[in-house]
Each structure stands twice: as C-alpha cells, then as structure tokens.
Enzyme design. Structure first.
Site, mmCIF file in Angstrom:
data_model
loop_
_atom_site.group_PDB
_atom_site.id
_atom_site.type_symbol
_atom_site.label_atom_id
_atom_site.label_comp_id
_atom_site.label_asym_id
_atom_site.label_seq_id
_atom_site.Cartn_x
_atom_site.Cartn_y
_atom_site.Cartn_z
ATOM 1 N N ARG A 23 0.794 -1.227 0.038
ATOM 2 C CA ARG A 23 0.043 -0.034 -0.159
ATOM 3 C C ARG A 23 0.851 1.484 0.141
ATOM 4 N NH1 ARG A 23 -5.240 -1.323 1.691
ATOM 5 N NH2 ARG A 23 -5.998 0.789 1.374
ATOM 6 N N TYR A 149 -15.252 -10.227 1.302
ATOM 7 C CA TYR A 149 -16.040 -8.819 1.124
ATOM 8 C C TYR A 149 -17.181 -8.781 -0.026
ATOM 9 C CZ TYR A 149 -11.776 -6.460 2.889
ATOM 10 O OH TYR A 149 -10.848 -6.156 3.558
HETATM 11 O O1 CP3 Z 1 -0.217 -1.100 -2.407
HETATM 12 C C1 CP3 Z 1 -0.421 -0.102 -3.260
HETATM 13 O O2 CP3 Z 1 0.033 1.076 -3.095
HETATM 14 C C2 CP3 Z 1 -1.237 -0.196 -4.476
HETATM 15 C C3 CP3 Z 1 -2.744 -0.046 -4.320
HETATM 16 C C4 CP3 Z 1 -3.531 -0.963 -3.429
HETATM 17 C C5 CP3 Z 1 -4.849 -0.355 -2.798
HETATM 18 N N1 CP3 Z 1 -5.709 -1.448 -2.116
HETATM 19 C C6 CP3 Z 1 -5.312 0.941 -2.941
HETATM 20 C C7 CP3 Z 1 -6.128 1.590 -1.820
HETATM 21 C C8 CP3 Z 1 -3.524 -2.123 -3.135
HETATM 22 C C9 CP3 Z 1 -2.514 -3.361 -3.337
HETATM 23 C C10 CP3 Z 1 -4.792 -2.670 -2.424
HETATM 24 C C11 CP3 Z 1 -5.225 -3.853 -1.709
HETATM 25 C C12 CP3 Z 1 -6.310 -4.260 -1.216
HETATM 26 N N2 CP3 Z 1 -7.424 -3.521 -1.014
HETATM 27 C C13 CP3 Z 1 -6.528 -5.333 -0.137
HETATM 28 C C14 CP3 Z 1 -5.323 -6.292 0.316
HETATM 29 C C15 CP3 Z 1 -4.189 -5.734 1.131
HETATM 30 C C16 CP3 Z 1 -4.612 -5.027 2.432
HETATM 31 O O3 CP3 Z 1 -4.697 -3.849 2.667
HETATM 32 O O4 CP3 Z 1 -5.238 -5.959 3.287
HETATM 33 C C17 CP3 Z 1 -7.621 -4.860 0.501
HETATM 34 C C18 CP3 Z 1 -8.300 -5.872 1.681
HETATM 35 C C19 CP3 Z 1 -8.582 -4.145 -0.001
HETATM 36 C C20 CP3 Z 1 -9.895 -3.521 0.076
HETATM 37 C C21 CP3 Z 1 -9.783 -2.095 0.382
HETATM 38 N N3 CP3 Z 1 -9.645 -0.958 -0.324
HETATM 39 C C22 CP3 Z 1 -10.217 -1.639 1.658
HETATM 40 C C23 CP3 Z 1 -10.580 -2.379 2.963
HETATM 41 C C24 CP3 Z 1 -10.038 -0.133 1.531
HETATM 42 C C25 CP3 Z 1 -10.354 0.501 2.704
HETATM 43 C C26 CP3 Z 1 -9.254 0.777 3.625
HETATM 44 C C27 CP3 Z 1 -8.467 2.031 3.410
HETATM 45 O O5 CP3 Z 1 -7.292 1.853 3.314
HETATM 46 O O6 CP3 Z 1 -9.167 2.964 3.118
HETATM 47 C C28 CP3 Z 1 -9.828 0.047 0.215
HETATM 48 C C29 CP3 Z 1 -9.711 1.576 -0.233
HETATM 49 C C30 CP3 Z 1 -8.346 1.750 -0.801
HETATM 50 N N4 CP3 Z 1 -7.536 0.926 -1.727
HETATM 51 C C31 CP3 Z 1 -7.456 3.082 -0.561
HETATM 52 C C32 CP3 Z 1 -6.185 2.838 -1.308
HETATM 53 C C33 CP3 Z 1 -5.144 3.721 -1.636
HETATM 54 C C34 CP3 Z 1 -8.004 4.086 0.088
HETATM 55 C C35 CP3 Z 1 -8.999 4.943 -0.595
HETATM 56 C C36 CP3 Z 1 -8.523 6.369 -0.960
HETATM 57 O O7 CP3 Z 1 -7.549 6.634 -1.194
HETATM 58 O O8 CP3 Z 1 -9.805 7.107 -0.885
#
Ligand code: CP3
Length: 340
Positions: A23, A149
């Site tokens: 991330r 999910y």
């Molecule tokens: O790693 C990176 O920089 C690449 C981008 C990436 C995102 N999500 C961007 C994101 C990757 C590899 C993911 C994977 C992901 N997404 C997982 C597996 C890894 C982990 O963290 O457990 C999961 C479970 C998700 C599902 C998801 N997406 C959740 C639970 C959330 C909300 C939590 C949060 O951090 O806000 C997201 C949103 C998300 N995905 C954001 C980003 C940068 C934040 C949203 C935003 O910027 O508005």
C-alpha cells in the site's frame, strides 16, 4: 539480472535486501492526496490510467523503492463481475452483499475485461516510465479474501458473514470461489502480458479460516490460480500473502504453488526462517504500527527483521499495508536503516 525484487523471487540473495511497502501509494503521501482530490470517487482514480500511473510512480520517485505496485484495488474484480462496489469516504468499501445463493445469480460468471482495460493500460503507462531496475508488480485479491467482501458487503472485524456462509452452504461458497479463481487468473495473466514483472496475491483474511477450511479456501484456490497463470505465462513469478496464517504457513508454502511468501508482523520469525525461508524466498514483515510510531523502537524492529531474514532470499516490506497516518520521515528512517 538488474531487477532486484524479481531476482529474489528467483531465489537470488541481496545485501542490503530490496525493499518496497504494501500500500505504498496512498494517503500518507501529500502528492497522493493531491491527485485523489481531483476525482470524486476512488474507482475513478483506479480507472483513469494517467492518474493511476502517476500515483503508482509517486512512491518510487520519493523513496526509490525497488518495486512499484500497480495502483488499483482487489475489489475491481467483483466490480468487473457485475457487483456494485463503492468506496464511501472514511468507511472503506461497500458492496451490494451476496447473502445467499440466489444473490449469486446477480453476478456474472465471467469478468468483463472491458471494465478492467484501464488497469492494463495503467501497467503499460507505468512500464514506459519506470526505471528498468525497478520491478513492476501487479496484484489481485485471493478468492477467499475477495469472497469475504462480496458476501459481507464490507470489511468486518473477522469476516464472520463469509465464514458463516461457508459453514451453512459449503458448495455455494465453492461455487463463488471457483468463479473467483478463473476471474483472478485471467486478470493476472492480462496484467503480466501488459508488462507486470511479477504479481502478488493478497489473502488478507486467510488467518480467520479454521484449519479445516484453510486448505480448501486459501491454499487450493491459490494453487489453481498459480497453475492457470503459468499455463499462459510460463515462469510467471507469484508472491502469496496469506495474512494471519501462523503455522499454517508451512502447508501454504508447500502447497499454494507460489514463488515467495509474504509474512505478516505476527508470525514467529524463527519458525518463518527455519520452516518457510529454507524453502522459498520471503517478504515482510515489519509491523506497520512500529513504522507509524518511529523512534528507536523503529530502528530496533528493522534490525530484528533484517537479522532474522537476510541470511536467505528476502525482500524487505511491512507485515501489512502502510497506515495513512504514517509520517514520511519514518519511512525515510526505515529505509536508511535497511540500506545501511
Ligand atoms: O499497494 C499499493 O500501493 C497499491 C494499491 C492498493 C490499494 N488497495 C489501494 C487503495 C492495493 C494493493 C490494495 C489492496 C487491497 N484493497 C487489499 C489487500 C491488502 C490489504 O491492505 O489488506 C484489501 C483488503 C483492499 C480492500 C480495500 N480497499 C479496503 C479495505 C479499503 C479501505 C481501507 C482504506 O485503506 O481506506 C480500500 C480502499 C483503498 N485501496 C485505498 C487505497 C489507496 C484508500 C482509498 C482512498 O484513497 O480514498
């Protein structure tokens, strides 16, 4: 080979180890927040290749990480299967929950790769700009984690809705997992063909599975994806990250068909080094909270990770994604320590 992360995936050793962070493109970076503000919805960022490529490259420019990870999300797969996915500000993902087998009928059996085409375009754009020494990683969620999910419609503390679903309707969950195996494999194949050097399978919720279900819904689907991907892209390198697997990591390393194993911060390091790294390269496992905390505790924790794993093929990383509140100075401190 000049791509150090890719080289470790082929069992090479490097000292200091190559480093990237799960991330790493995200809200702790002001330049990410500036781009994020330009679009109303998170998925607009993911599906606009110029913007997604820009945020993929931001952490590489700032920190010189050894890998760039495609900016996307694991939930684009259910989206491309026809499930409604939204990201509400401050709430995380929201999906229209599939609470019973009838609800499965609402989603398609196959992914619409037209919906995912912008993701493949992002990879091509990043590839064009990326330093050839930096490994470009694609990714997907593992079927179990994505299913949790899809079933709950959101993240929950221990993904109880999906576990309950599996106990009540084992064959029903198998059906959903099968759809996700095919969808994920074809998604990863297209990422690799677009230019990803390797891929990671995020099984964030592997650890909530009871031992009897771990083989069926974590190891086996991952093995099938790995096999399907390599049948189309021979030699494709795959990192598996079954968060929270604990001692079940041994069965995962032996049976999931991955080239390297991502370690969360909770795993016993002696076990991980003796039982896992003796057979496969490992990646991890700094606690994201110690990175947030900083100070001398951060130095100590980095040293402990390096001491445990630099004797074998190793990629330095966190044990889970970086937290949005993490100070940039702490990431710099961590990298200085790793790079010596
Ligand atoms: O790693 C990176 O920089 C690449 C981008 C990436 C995102 N999500 C961007 C994101 C990757 C590899 C993911 C994977 C992901 N997404 C997982 C597996 C890894 C982990 O963290 O457990 C999961 C479970 C998700 C599902 C998801 N997406 C959740 C639970 C959330 C909300 C939590 C949060 O951090 O806000 C997201 C949103 C998300 N995905 C954001 C980003 C940068 C934040 C949203 C935003 O910027 O508005």
């Amino acid at each position: 080979m000049n791509k150090r992360v890719l080289d470790v995936l082929g069992r090479g050793r490097h000292s200091p180890p190559p480093a990237w962070l799960m991330r790493q493109a995200g809200r702790y970076l002001p330049e990410y927040r500036a781009v994020r503000e330009k679009v109303p919805n998170f998925l607009d960022l993911v599906f606009t290749p110029e913007l997604a490529a820009e945020v993929t490259l931001q952490p590489i420019r700032r920190f010189g990480f050894d890998a760039a990870i495609l900016f996307s999300d694991i939930l684009v797969v259910p989206h491309a299967l026809g499930q409604i996915v939204t990201f509400a500000a401050g709430e995380g993902p929201l999906l229209d929950p599939l609470d019973d087998r009838v609800a499965f009928e609402r989603i398609a059996g196959e992914v619409d790769h037209g919906v995912l085409a912008p993701v493949y375009e992002t990879i091509r754009l990043v590839k064009r700009e990326l330093d050839p020494a930096v490994t470009l990683l694609g990714f997907c969620g593992a079927p179990w984690t994505v299913a949790t999910y899809m079933i709950a419609g959101r993240g929950t503390p221990d993904q109880a809705p999906a576990r309950l679903f599996g106990y009540r309707d084992r064959v029903g969950l198998d059906t959903l997992i099968d759809v996700l195996v095919d969808a994920s494999a074809s998604y990863l194949v297209r990422q690799l063909k677009a230019g990803a050097d390797a891929v990671q399978i995020f099984d964030t919720w592997a650890g909530v599975l009871a031992p009897d279900e771990f083989g069926r819904w974590c190891i086996e689907p991952t093995r099938r994806i790995a096999e399907a991907v390599r049948s189309e892209v021979p030699g494709a390198k795959i990192i598996g990250f079954p968060r929270g697997a604990g001692t079940k990591l041994a069965a995962y390393a032996d049976g999931a068909g991955v080239d390297a194993v991502g370690l969360d911060w909770m795993v016993d390091r002696t076990f991980a080094s003796e039982r896992i790294q003796s057979r496969l390269p490992v990646q991890g496992n700094l606690d994201p909270l110690v990175l947030l905390a900083g100070g001398t505790g951060l130095d100590r924790a980095v040293d402990a990770v390096l001491e445990a794993f630099t004797g074998g093929p190793f990629i330095f990383n966190l044990g889970h994604g970086i937290l949005p509140e993490t100070p940039i100075a702490h990431v710099e401190q961590m990298l200085r320590r790793v790079r010596g």
